[in-house]
Scaffold this active site. Structure first.
Site, PDB file in Angstrom:
ATOM      1  N   ASP A  88      33.251  57.597  40.269  1.00  0.00           N
ATOM      2  CA  ASP A  88      32.060  56.893  40.776  1.00  0.00           C
ATOM      3  C   ASP A  88      31.240  57.652  41.835  1.00  0.00           C
ATOM      4  O   ASP A  88      30.822  57.046  42.838  1.00  0.00           O
ATOM      5  CB  ASP A  88      32.458  55.517  41.359  1.00  0.00           C
TER       6      ASP A  88
ATOM      7  N   LYS B  30      32.607  51.640  33.354  1.00  0.00           N
ATOM      8  CA  LYS B  30      33.451  50.472  33.621  1.00  0.00           C
ATOM      9  C   LYS B  30      32.661  49.441  34.400  1.00  0.00           C
ATOM     10  O   LYS B  30      31.653  49.780  35.025  1.00  0.00           O
ATOM     11  CB  LYS B  30      34.695  50.893  34.398  1.00  0.00           C
TER      12      LYS B  30
ATOM     13  N   CYS C 271      37.918  51.914  44.089  1.00  0.00           N
ATOM     14  CA  CYS C 271      38.078  52.466  42.733  1.00  0.00           C
ATOM     15  C   CYS C 271      39.067  53.625  42.666  1.00  0.00           C
ATOM     16  O   CYS C 271      39.803  53.744  41.689  1.00  0.00           O
ATOM     17  CB  CYS C 271      36.717  52.832  42.156  1.00  0.00           C
TER      18      CYS C 271
HETATM   19  C1  VGL Z   1      33.446  50.296  43.810  1.00  0.00           C
HETATM   20  C2  VGL Z   1      33.111  48.289  44.840  1.00  0.00           C
HETATM   21  C3  VGL Z   1      32.445  47.801  43.734  1.00  0.00           C
HETATM   22  C4  VGL Z   1      34.013  51.683  43.898  1.00  0.00           C
HETATM   23  C5  VGL Z   1      32.789  49.838  42.686  1.00  0.00           C
HETATM   24  O1  VGL Z   1      33.563  52.578  43.160  1.00  0.00           O
HETATM   25  O2  VGL Z   1      34.938  51.881  44.719  1.00  0.00           O
HETATM   26  N1  VGL Z   1      33.613  49.515  44.863  1.00  0.00           N
HETATM   27  N2  VGL Z   1      32.289  48.600  42.657  1.00  0.00           N
END
Ligand code: VGL
Ligand code: ZN
Length: 198
Positions: A9, A107, A152
Site C-alpha cells: 500500500d 484488496k 496492513c
Molecule cells: C490501511 C487503514 C485502512 C493500510 C488501509 O494500508 O494500513 N490502513 N486501509
C-alpha cells in the site's frame, strides 16, 4: 528457494498530503525502490475501495473518523474516505518503481468487508488469492515493507506467518499510523506470530 518482496500500500493517500496520511510515509520510497531492484519477485498491494465502503466513517451517519464500530466480523476502525477505486489518492506514490512489479494485488474492494491483509479480508476467511500465486511460483520466503506498519503490514505479515511462509518485516522501510498504541501492539503481534522484525 525463491523469495518475494511484498510492498504494501505505498499509495498517495497513505503519504503526507493524502486522505489517511502516515507520517513520513513517502520517506521509505527510495529504500523500497533499491530493494525492488535486487529482489527476484516483487508484488505490490493496492488498497482499492469502492465509494461508500463500510470501513469509511462517512458511510455511517454520525460516526466520527477514527472511531470504532462493530462489524459482523469483529471490531473495525472507521477511516476517512481513502483509496477510492480510480481516484488520484489510490495511485501509487509517483516515485515508486511500479514497473518492477510482477503482480499488483488489490484488496478492500468488497463493500461490506475491510481488508488490511494481503492474504485474507478482515473476516479472516475470504482469501485474496495471493497465497495461491506465491505457492504456485514456489515462493516460501517473504520480505515485507510499506504502509501502514500497524495495520496492513501487520495483518499481512501475521497471516503470511500463519500460512507457513518465512516472513521478515523491514521496519526501516515501513511507517505506522500508531493510534492508541497500535504500533507497539502490532510489533508484539508480529513477533508472537514468528515474524522476523529486521
Ligand atoms: C490501511 C487503514 C485502512 C493500510 C488501509 O494500508 O494500513 N490502513 N486501509
Ligand atoms: Zn483501506
Amino acid at each position: 528457494m525463491t523469495e518475494a518482496l511484498i510492498v504494501i500500500d505505498v499509495q498517495k493517500d497513505f503519504c503526507p498530503g493524502g486522505a489517511l496520511a502516515v507520517a513520513e510515509g513517502d520517506q521509505i520510497v527510495p529504500g523500497i525502490n533499491a530493494l525492488m531492484a535486487e529482489s527476484p519477485v516483487v508484488v505490490l498491494t493496492q488498497d482499492w475501495h469502492p465509494a461508500g465502503h463500510s470501513s469509511f466513517a462517512s458511510t455511517h451517519p454520525g460516526a466520527e473518523v477514527m472511531s470504532m464500530t462493530e462489524m459482523p466480523y469483529g471490531p473495525q476502525v472507521l477511516w476517512p474516505d481513502h483509496c477510492i477505486q480510480g481516484s488520484d489518492g489510490a495511485k501509487f506514490h509517483p516515485d515508486l518503481t511500479v514497473d518492477r512489479a510482477d503482480l499488483i494485488i488489490r484488496k478492500g474492494f468488497n463493500p461490506a468487508i475491510d481488508s488490511y491483509s494481503a492474504f485474507f479480508e478482515n473476516d479472516h476467511v475470504t482469501p485474496t488469492g495471493l497465497e495461491g500465486y506465491l505457492r504456485s511460483r514456489g515462493i516460501s520466503e517473504l520480505v515485507m515493507v510499506g504502509l501502514a506498519t500497524d495495520f496492513c503490514v501487520n495483518y499481512s505479515a501475521v497471516d503470511a506467518a500463519k500460512l507457513g511462509f518465512k516472513v521478515t518485516v523491514r521496519r526501516d522501510l515501513c511507517r505506522g499510523i500508531d493510534m492508541d498504541g497500535s504500533l507497539a501492539a502490532a510489533e508484539i503481534a508480529m513477533a508472537e506470530a514468528g515474524v522476523i522484525l529486521a
